[in-house]
Design a protein around this motif. Structure first.
Motif, PDB file in Angstrom:
ATOM      1  N   TRP A   1      18.614  65.077  68.529  1.00 58.96           N
ATOM      2  CA  TRP A   1      18.651  66.343  68.146  1.00 58.96           C
ATOM      3  C   TRP A   1      17.638  67.407  68.756  1.00 58.96           C
ATOM      4  N   GLY A   2      16.794  66.924  69.872  1.00 57.24           N
ATOM      5  CA  GLY A   2      15.877  67.906  70.333  1.00 57.24           C
ATOM      6  C   GLY A   2      15.025  68.633  69.217  1.00 57.24           C
ATOM      7  N   MET A   3      14.734  69.769  69.408  1.00 59.80           N
ATOM      8  CA  MET A   3      13.652  70.386  68.685  1.00 59.80           C
ATOM      9  C   MET A   3      14.714  71.393  67.813  1.00 59.80           C
ATOM     10  N   LEU A   4      15.868  71.380  68.021  1.00 57.57           N
ATOM     11  CA  LEU A   4      16.646  72.402  67.331  1.00 57.57           C
ATOM     12  C   LEU A   4      17.255  72.342  66.134  1.00 57.57           C
ATOM     13  N   GLY A   5      17.511  71.327  65.673  1.00 59.37           N
ATOM     14  CA  GLY A   5      18.125  71.174  64.351  1.00 59.37           C
ATOM     15  C   GLY A   5      18.792  69.687  64.115  1.00 59.37           C
ATOM     16  N   MET A   6      19.974  69.517  63.531  1.00 60.02           N
ATOM     17  CA  MET A   6      20.660  68.332  63.438  1.00 60.02           C
ATOM     18  C   MET A   6      22.159  68.229  63.935  1.00 60.02           C
ATOM     19  N   TRP A   7      22.354  67.336  64.409  1.00 63.16           N
ATOM     20  CA  TRP A   7      23.842  67.244  64.662  1.00 63.16           C
ATOM     21  C   TRP A   7      24.646  66.481  63.589  1.00 63.16           C
ATOM     22  N   THR A   8      25.892  67.103  63.577  1.00 65.40           N
ATOM     23  CA  THR A   8      26.972  66.427  62.572  1.00 65.40           C
ATOM     24  C   THR A   8      28.068  66.194  63.640  1.00 65.40           C
ATOM     25  N   ARG A   9      29.034  65.428  63.103  1.00 70.07           N
ATOM     26  CA  ARG A   9      30.322  65.267  64.156  1.00 70.07           C
ATOM     27  C   ARG A   9      31.507  65.033  63.346  1.00 70.07           C
ATOM     28  N   LYS A  10      32.456  65.339  64.374  1.00 72.47           N
ATOM     29  CA  LYS A  10      33.957  64.772  63.593  1.00 72.47           C
ATOM     30  C   LYS A  10      34.761  64.445  64.862  1.00 72.47           C
ATOM     31  N   GLY A  11      34.841  63.146  64.867  1.00 71.76           N
ATOM     32  CA  GLY A  11      35.488  62.715  65.952  1.00 71.76           C
ATOM     33  C   GLY A  11      34.795  62.847  67.317  1.00 71.76           C
ATOM     34  N   ASN A  12      35.434  63.518  68.406  1.00 70.29           N
ATOM     35  CA  ASN A  12      34.794  63.795  69.662  1.00 70.29           C
ATOM     36  C   ASN A  12      34.236  65.392  69.630  1.00 70.29           C
ATOM     37  N   VAL A  13      33.974  65.952  68.441  1.00 68.04           N
ATOM     38  CA  VAL A  13      33.298  67.209  68.276  1.00 68.04           C
ATOM     39  C   VAL A  13      32.127  67.155  67.724  1.00 68.04           C
ATOM     40  N   GLY A  14      31.107  67.720  68.524  1.00 72.91           N
ATOM     41  CA  GLY A  14      29.891  67.663  67.735  1.00 72.91           C
ATOM     42  C   GLY A  14      29.355  69.192  67.400  1.00 72.91           C
ATOM     43  N   TYR A  15      28.557  68.986  66.335  1.00 71.04           N
ATOM     44  CA  TYR A  15      28.030  70.235  65.792  1.00 71.04           C
ATOM     45  C   TYR A  15      26.736  70.436  65.790  1.00 71.04           C
ATOM     46  N   LEU A  16      26.087  71.259  66.323  1.00 70.40           N
ATOM     47  CA  LEU A  16      24.578  71.361  66.524  1.00 70.40           C
ATOM     48  C   LEU A  16      24.239  72.469  65.446  1.00 70.40           C
ATOM     49  N   ASN A  17      23.622  71.859  64.469  1.00 72.20           N
ATOM     50  CA  ASN A  17      23.094  72.874  63.428  1.00 72.20           C
ATOM     51  C   ASN A  17      21.649  73.218  63.648  1.00 72.20           C
TER      52      ASN A  17
ATOM     53  N   ALA B   1      30.438  66.997  78.143  1.00 68.95           N
ATOM     54  CA  ALA B   1      30.828  68.253  77.211  1.00 68.95           C
ATOM     55  C   ALA B   1      32.007  68.741  77.785  1.00 68.95           C
ATOM     56  N   LEU B   2      33.167  69.402  77.201  1.00 71.97           N
ATOM     57  CA  LEU B   2      34.156  69.930  77.828  1.00 71.97           C
ATOM     58  C   LEU B   2      34.142  71.644  77.696  1.00 71.97           C
ATOM     59  N   SER B   3      33.460  71.994  76.265  1.00 66.21           N
ATOM     60  CA  SER B   3      33.390  73.361  76.105  1.00 66.21           C
ATOM     61  C   SER B   3      32.536  73.400  74.849  1.00 66.21           C
TER      62      SER B   3
ATOM     63  N   GLU C   1      29.466  74.203  68.082  1.00 67.30           N
ATOM     64  CA  GLU C   1      30.487  73.357  68.249  1.00 67.30           C
ATOM     65  C   GLU C   1      30.667  73.065  69.573  1.00 67.30           C
ATOM     66  N   VAL C   2      30.467  71.675  69.876  1.00 65.35           N
ATOM     67  CA  VAL C   2      30.616  71.218  71.413  1.00 65.35           C
ATOM     68  C   VAL C   2      31.809  70.240  71.433  1.00 65.35           C
ATOM     69  N   LYS C   3      32.682  70.370  72.237  1.00 62.63           N
ATOM     70  CA  LYS C   3      33.838  69.412  72.463  1.00 62.63           C
ATOM     71  C   LYS C   3      33.606  68.682  73.664  1.00 62.63           C
ATOM     72  N   PHE C   4      33.638  67.203  73.341  1.00 66.30           N
ATOM     73  CA  PHE C   4      33.151  66.268  74.478  1.00 66.30           C
ATOM     74  C   PHE C   4      34.686  65.387  74.717  1.00 66.30           C
ATOM     75  N   ASP C   5      34.751  64.772  75.881  1.00 64.72           N
ATOM     76  CA  ASP C   5      35.707  64.039  76.201  1.00 64.72           C
ATOM     77  C   ASP C   5      35.726  62.837  75.743  1.00 64.72           C
ATOM     78  N   GLY C   6      34.880  62.361  74.797  1.00 62.91           N
ATOM     79  CA  GLY C   6      34.952  61.159  74.095  1.00 62.91           C
ATOM     80  C   GLY C   6      33.982  61.166  72.817  1.00 62.91           C
ATOM     81  N   GLU C   7      33.792  60.052  71.999  1.00 57.80           N
ATOM     82  CA  GLU C   7      32.716  60.331  70.952  1.00 57.80           C
ATOM     83  C   GLU C   7      31.383  60.399  71.531  1.00 57.80           C
ATOM     84  N   PRO C   8      30.914  61.664  71.338  1.00 60.22           N
ATOM     85  CA  PRO C   8      29.524  61.805  72.014  1.00 60.22           C
ATOM     86  C   PRO C   8      28.177  60.751  71.809  1.00 60.22           C
TER      87      PRO C   8
END
Ligand code: FHN
Length: 408
Positions: A311-327, A345-347, A385-392
């Protein structure tokens, strides 16, 4: 459990006779009000502004996907018509089956509906003196079985059975023992035969489908269903408290919602309507602000999965498949740094504006997201929202010496 995991956010409603007094739902017990004196309240209880479709509208505006109502709390007063009790809103001043109104309004609004039901009933002396007054204790258990059967039979499809009050008056008896006292396994089997799709919580002493941490967010082991329930008011009371200036802020509530979603659990946020049945302005405003946030950022919450990234110091991750969401709770400015990222990471884009951000991977697993606005679009929680090329996946923890030498 599929709908439950998709939902992530529910609205809890504590409403009953106690709402009239404005000192919380434990008032009868805390103030040692005799049962006969308390019962008189039923002839004053006539919530003229109670319009269950307004409750449902508030839940919808909040972005909640289900509502759970106290069909009966520990005082034994039922908001439904019961053949085994006269102490109900249907047979006293209100003359209404509020549970029926709640179910109709919830369904009409496209919400799932759940019933809170307190097994214990303070009006039975056998609850307090189980060994000395076994007849009274048995009568209380029989009443609970009969009323749960009524609730499971008379209102169509019910999505959640939310037991409470399964504990013993001594507060020491293990819950497995209490399950025997309530004949909970037998009761729950009957519930499932009447409502095969229902989710049952763990408060009858049998673990069933859902853990229920209260006033805190705490994830259960992966794969187990759980739901954190919490009051908006910053005090113990769940029912209406007239003078309650301490309410959680919208950022606090959003952080709890995100924390639940990050652990693949749900957040059941409580309102305690006023004696007339209307939800108080302070609670309504907070719920609506959460709904506004969810309109833009809901994809990070609904149907969320756990994400193993740091999570670093920023907040919390959630995820759906290969897409991570940094809240993000603490906005970093134009650049956000995520440590120890193994997956490419792709985008990346900011959900609030839809604007793309630049990404680069640095040699030591740092993922740098840049081109973010100096000031956050939302004052408290912003999602990238960060798209990855696999499950992060995170990188394994580097050797400390190599890390400090810059060789990791
Ligand atoms: O005693 C109740 C309390 O009044 C409230 O209903 C909460 C909600 O989870 N449950 C009990 C305490 O665990």
């Amino acid at each position: 459990m599929k709908w439950f995991h998709e939902a992530r956010f529910g609205m809890f409603i504590h409403f009953g006779l106690y709402s009239l007094l404005g000192r919380g739902e434990w008032v009868m017990s805390e103030e040692r009000i005799p049962a006969a004196e308390y019962a008189k309240l039923a002839w004053r209880f006539n919530p003229k502004k109670l319009d269950a479709s307004k409750w449902a509208a508030t839940a919808k505006a909040a972005g909640a996907k289900y509502m759970v109502l106290t069909t009966r709390h520990h005082d034994g007063f039922c908001l439904f018509d019961s053949k085994v009790s006269d102490f109900t809103s249907a047979k006293t001043a209100a003359g209404r089956d509020i549970v029926a109104e709640f179910v109709t309004a919830g369904r009409k609004a496209g919400l799932r509906v759940g019933f809170y039901y307190s097994l214990l009933d303070w009006r039975f002396p056998g609850y307090f003196e189980q060994d000395k007054l076994p007849g009274s204790a048995r009568a209380m258990v029989a009443q609970a079985h009969a009323q749960v059967r009524e609730l499971m039979t008379n209102y169509g499809r019910i999505d959640v059975l939310w037991y409470d009050g399964g504990w013993g008056a001594d507060g020491k008896t293990p819950m497995q023992e209490r399950a025997k006292f309530w004949r909970a396994a037998e009761l729950n089997a009957e519930v499932r035969s009447l409502q095969p799709h229902i989710l049952i919580n763990n408060r009858s002493g049998v673990s069933e489908d859902l853990d229920t941490p209260e006033q805190r967010v705490e994830a259960s082991a992966a794969g187990r269903g759980w739901e954190s329930c919490m009051t908006i008011g910053d005090s113990y009371g769940w029912g209406y408290i007239a003078n309650n200036p301490n309410m959680k802020t919208v950022p606090q509530l959003l952080q709890h919602l995100v924390a639940a979603a990050a652990g693949e659990g749900n957040f059941l946020l409580n309102v305690g309507p006023r004696p007339d049945g209307a939800i108080r302005r302070e609670e309504e405003a907070r719920l609506r602000a959460m709904g506004q946030w969810l309109k833009t950022n809901g994809r990070a919450i609904y149907g969320s999965q756990r994400c193993d990234l740091r999570w670093g110091m920023l907040g919390m991750w959630t995820r759906k498949g290969n897409v991570g969401y940094l809240n993000i709770f603490r906005w970093p400015g134009e650049e956000a740094v995520i440590p120890l990222v193994a997956t490419k990471a792709l985008s990346a884009r900011l959900l609030a504006t839809g604007k793309k951000a630049a990404i680069r991977h640095e040699h030591n697993g740092r993922l740098v997201i840049s081109g973010l606005p100096k000031k956050p679009p939302h004052p408290c929680v912003n999602v990238i929202e960060v798209k990855f090329d696999g499950e992060p996946q995170p990188l394994a923890e580097p050797d400390r010496a190599a890390w400090l030498d810059g060789k990791a």
